[in-house]
Design a protein around this motif. Structure first.
Motif, PDB file in Angstrom:
ATOM      1  N   GLY A 104      58.969  32.584  37.713  1.00  0.00           N
ATOM      2  CA  GLY A 104      60.174  32.308  38.273  1.00  0.00           C
ATOM      3  C   GLY A 104      60.670  33.881  38.307  1.00  0.00           C
ATOM      4  O   GLY A 104      62.184  34.066  38.751  1.00  0.00           O
ATOM      5  N   LYS A 105      60.279  34.818  36.732  1.00  0.00           N
ATOM      6  CA  LYS A 105      60.892  35.817  36.740  1.00  0.00           C
ATOM      7  C   LYS A 105      60.185  37.039  38.219  1.00  0.00           C
ATOM      8  O   LYS A 105      59.799  36.599  39.555  1.00  0.00           O
ATOM      9  N   PRO A 106      61.644  37.731  38.508  1.00  0.00           N
ATOM     10  CA  PRO A 106      61.328  38.331  40.159  1.00  0.00           C
ATOM     11  C   PRO A 106      60.352  39.362  39.992  1.00  0.00           C
ATOM     12  O   PRO A 106      59.662  39.565  41.401  1.00  0.00           O
ATOM     13  N   ARG A 107      59.331  40.178  39.277  1.00  0.00           N
ATOM     14  CA  ARG A 107      57.984  40.727  39.054  1.00  0.00           C
ATOM     15  C   ARG A 107      56.895  40.059  38.898  1.00  0.00           C
ATOM     16  O   ARG A 107      55.945  40.636  38.601  1.00  0.00           O
ATOM     17  N   TYR A 108      56.947  38.518  39.216  1.00  0.00           N
ATOM     18  CA  TYR A 108      55.722  37.816  39.110  1.00  0.00           C
ATOM     19  C   TYR A 108      54.745  38.138  39.681  1.00  0.00           C
ATOM     20  O   TYR A 108      54.370  38.256  40.938  1.00  0.00           O
ATOM     21  N   PHE A 109      53.533  38.357  38.842  1.00  0.00           N
ATOM     22  CA  PHE A 109      52.200  38.815  39.185  1.00  0.00           C
ATOM     23  C   PHE A 109      50.255  38.229  39.208  1.00  0.00           C
ATOM     24  O   PHE A 109      50.060  37.959  39.783  1.00  0.00           O
ATOM     25  N   GLY A 110      51.397  36.444  38.593  1.00  0.00           N
ATOM     26  CA  GLY A 110      50.376  35.529  38.461  1.00  0.00           C
ATOM     27  C   GLY A 110      49.498  34.980  40.130  1.00  0.00           C
ATOM     28  O   GLY A 110      48.733  35.357  39.799  1.00  0.00           O
ATOM     29  N   ALA A 111      50.155  34.965  41.270  1.00  0.00           N
ATOM     30  CA  ALA A 111      49.507  34.760  42.495  1.00  0.00           C
ATOM     31  C   ALA A 111      48.690  35.604  42.870  1.00  0.00           C
ATOM     32  O   ALA A 111      47.263  35.412  42.903  1.00  0.00           O
ATOM     33  N   TRP A 112      49.165  36.783  42.823  1.00  0.00           N
ATOM     34  CA  TRP A 112      47.764  37.590  43.353  1.00  0.00           C
ATOM     35  C   TRP A 112      47.000  37.751  41.689  1.00  0.00           C
ATOM     36  O   TRP A 112      46.324  38.050  42.657  1.00  0.00           O
ATOM     37  N   SER A 113      46.847  37.699  40.724  1.00  0.00           N
ATOM     38  CA  SER A 113      46.354  37.458  40.161  1.00  0.00           C
ATOM     39  C   SER A 113      45.576  37.174  39.797  1.00  0.00           C
ATOM     40  O   SER A 113      43.759  36.939  39.842  1.00  0.00           O
ATOM     41  N   LEU A 114      45.734  35.391  40.690  1.00  0.00           N
ATOM     42  CA  LEU A 114      44.362  34.786  40.743  1.00  0.00           C
ATOM     43  C   LEU A 114      43.548  35.099  41.981  1.00  0.00           C
ATOM     44  O   LEU A 114      42.649  33.906  41.941  1.00  0.00           O
ATOM     45  N   MET A 115      44.112  35.995  42.964  1.00  0.00           N
ATOM     46  CA  MET A 115      43.315  35.795  44.124  1.00  0.00           C
ATOM     47  C   MET A 115      42.341  36.582  43.810  1.00  0.00           C
ATOM     48  O   MET A 115      41.113  36.405  44.273  1.00  0.00           O
ATOM     49  N   GLY A 116      42.068  37.102  42.242  1.00  0.00           N
ATOM     50  CA  GLY A 116      41.352  37.753  41.938  1.00  0.00           C
ATOM     51  C   GLY A 116      39.637  36.731  41.952  1.00  0.00           C
ATOM     52  O   GLY A 116      38.471  37.176  42.289  1.00  0.00           O
ATOM     53  N   ARG A 117      39.840  35.550  41.884  1.00  0.00           N
ATOM     54  CA  ARG A 117      38.875  34.683  42.006  1.00  0.00           C
ATOM     55  C   ARG A 117      38.004  34.690  43.664  1.00  0.00           C
ATOM     56  O   ARG A 117      37.152  33.456  43.456  1.00  0.00           O
ATOM     57  N   ALA A 118      38.350  35.099  44.372  1.00  0.00           N
ATOM     58  CA  ALA A 118      38.627  34.788  46.018  1.00  0.00           C
ATOM     59  C   ALA A 118      37.302  35.303  45.565  1.00  0.00           C
ATOM     60  O   ALA A 118      36.618  34.578  46.787  1.00  0.00           O
TER      61      ALA A 118
END
Length: 334
Positions: A92-106
């Motif tokens: 919910g924070k403007p600079r949320y980086f979580g989705a990008w971080s999870l891409m490393g699993r791909a």
């Protein structure tokens, strides 16, 4: 007499070996919304267990591991997020980086076969797997990059004055986040995102959600092959330089120079190596990542990128630090 010779241990090597386990701990924390729950006030192991749906045992394991990694901090018996976690990994924070971080699993399984990829007789192609990605993969990547790119775009808007420019062309601009940030800062500016058709479909949605569809357009295509649009007076290549080898970058720089009017500017923002090519680690990692993707890309040094622009005809080319130890900005003028 005490032995003055420095003892050599295995801790550094062990930490490198355990690196994939550290990544898994981070990913689990993101998926469990652990950092979000801590930000909302879950500050004890019992609180975190309840908030994240964990047993007390597993909550303790996660909290201890995250604290050891520096993701959490323990202050007066209570747990809080580290400053960067609070900024970038709280939903919910403007600079949320979580989705990008999870891409490393791909591509995690690909990294396990790095030796095989490095010794493969299969020759690389210009863009490797990027050319074969389907609509779902493009959408996931494009959406995940938006918040990351928006923060970088705001930084560029503070570092460089676009008030004398009217139309910027963003090569491989993905989510359009750089353009959104720049257009919000400079009211006279319009922008075009030049990227693959599957990417542009998602980009159009993100631009519409940002309320800038009247000023930011997309141009579906492959900028390594297709014609650059006329009328642009600023061109950007941001965050995707490592996808290309030296020959491809030289072509891109020449075409950019030809497309710009006198006084036009080109920015390249990338994970550049230092001129000795001894780091930084992030740039070196992105470079070897391209071996997994089957592309001709690699990390380039500041001196090399400066040279590409100068060879194309750009003047007053200069490299400046954009994000410490991560990104450099190389800018040249026509």
């Amino acid at each position: 007499m005490a032995d003055s010779k420095k003892k050599i241990g295995t801790e550094r090597i062990q930490n490198i070996v355990y690196g994939f386990k550290h990544s898994a701990i981070l990913w689990a924390g993101i998926e469990l919304s652990l950092f979000t729950k801590v930000s909302e006030g879950a500050c004890t192991i019992q609180d975190i267990a309840s908030a994240c749906g964990l047993s007390p045992l597993n909550a303790e394991r996660m909290v201890v591991a995250c604290t050891a990694l520096g993701l959490l901090e323990k202050k007066q018996g209570k747990y809080v997020n580290a400053a960067d976690v609070e900024e970038y990994l709280v939903e919910g924070k403007p600079r949320y980086f979580g989705a990008w971080s999870l891409m490393g699993r791909a591509d995690f399984s690909d990294w396990l076969n790095l030796c095989e990829r490095l010794t493969s007789p299969q020759p690389p192609s210009v863009l490797g797997i990027y050319e074969k990605m389907g609509p779902e993969q493009h959408e996931m990547l494009t959406r995940a990059m938006f918040n990351v790119g928006l923060g970088a775009g705001h930084k560029l808007a503070k570092q460089f004055d676009f008030s004398n420019h009217k139309l910027v062309l963003d090569l491989g601009g993905g989510s359009g986040a750089y353009c959104v940030a720049l257009c919000r800062r400079f009211p006279q500016l319009r922008a075009i995102v030049f990227d693959f058709p599957d990417v542009c479909r998602v980009t159009d949605e993100l631009i519409a959600d940002s309320g800038l569809s009247d000023r930011i357009k997309t141009n579906p295509g492959d900028f390594t092959r297709d014609r650059f649009l006329e009328g642009v007076d600023a061109i950007m290549l941001n965050g995707n330089l490592t996808q290309y080898g030296p020959d491809e970058v030289r072509v891109i720089a020449r075409r950019a120079y030809q497309a710009l009017p006198p006084g036009g500017v080109m920015h390249i923002i990338a994970e550049n190596l230092n001129d000795d090519k001894t780091g930084p680690l992030i740039a070196a990692t992105w470079s070897i990542h391209e071996a997994l993707l089957g592309s001709k890309g690699r990390a380039h040094s500041d001196a090399e990128v400066t040279g590409y622009l100068e060879e194309a005809g750009f003047r007053d080319v200069a490299a400046t630090e954009f994000v410490q130890n991560i990104l450099q900005r190389v800018t040249g003028w026509k």
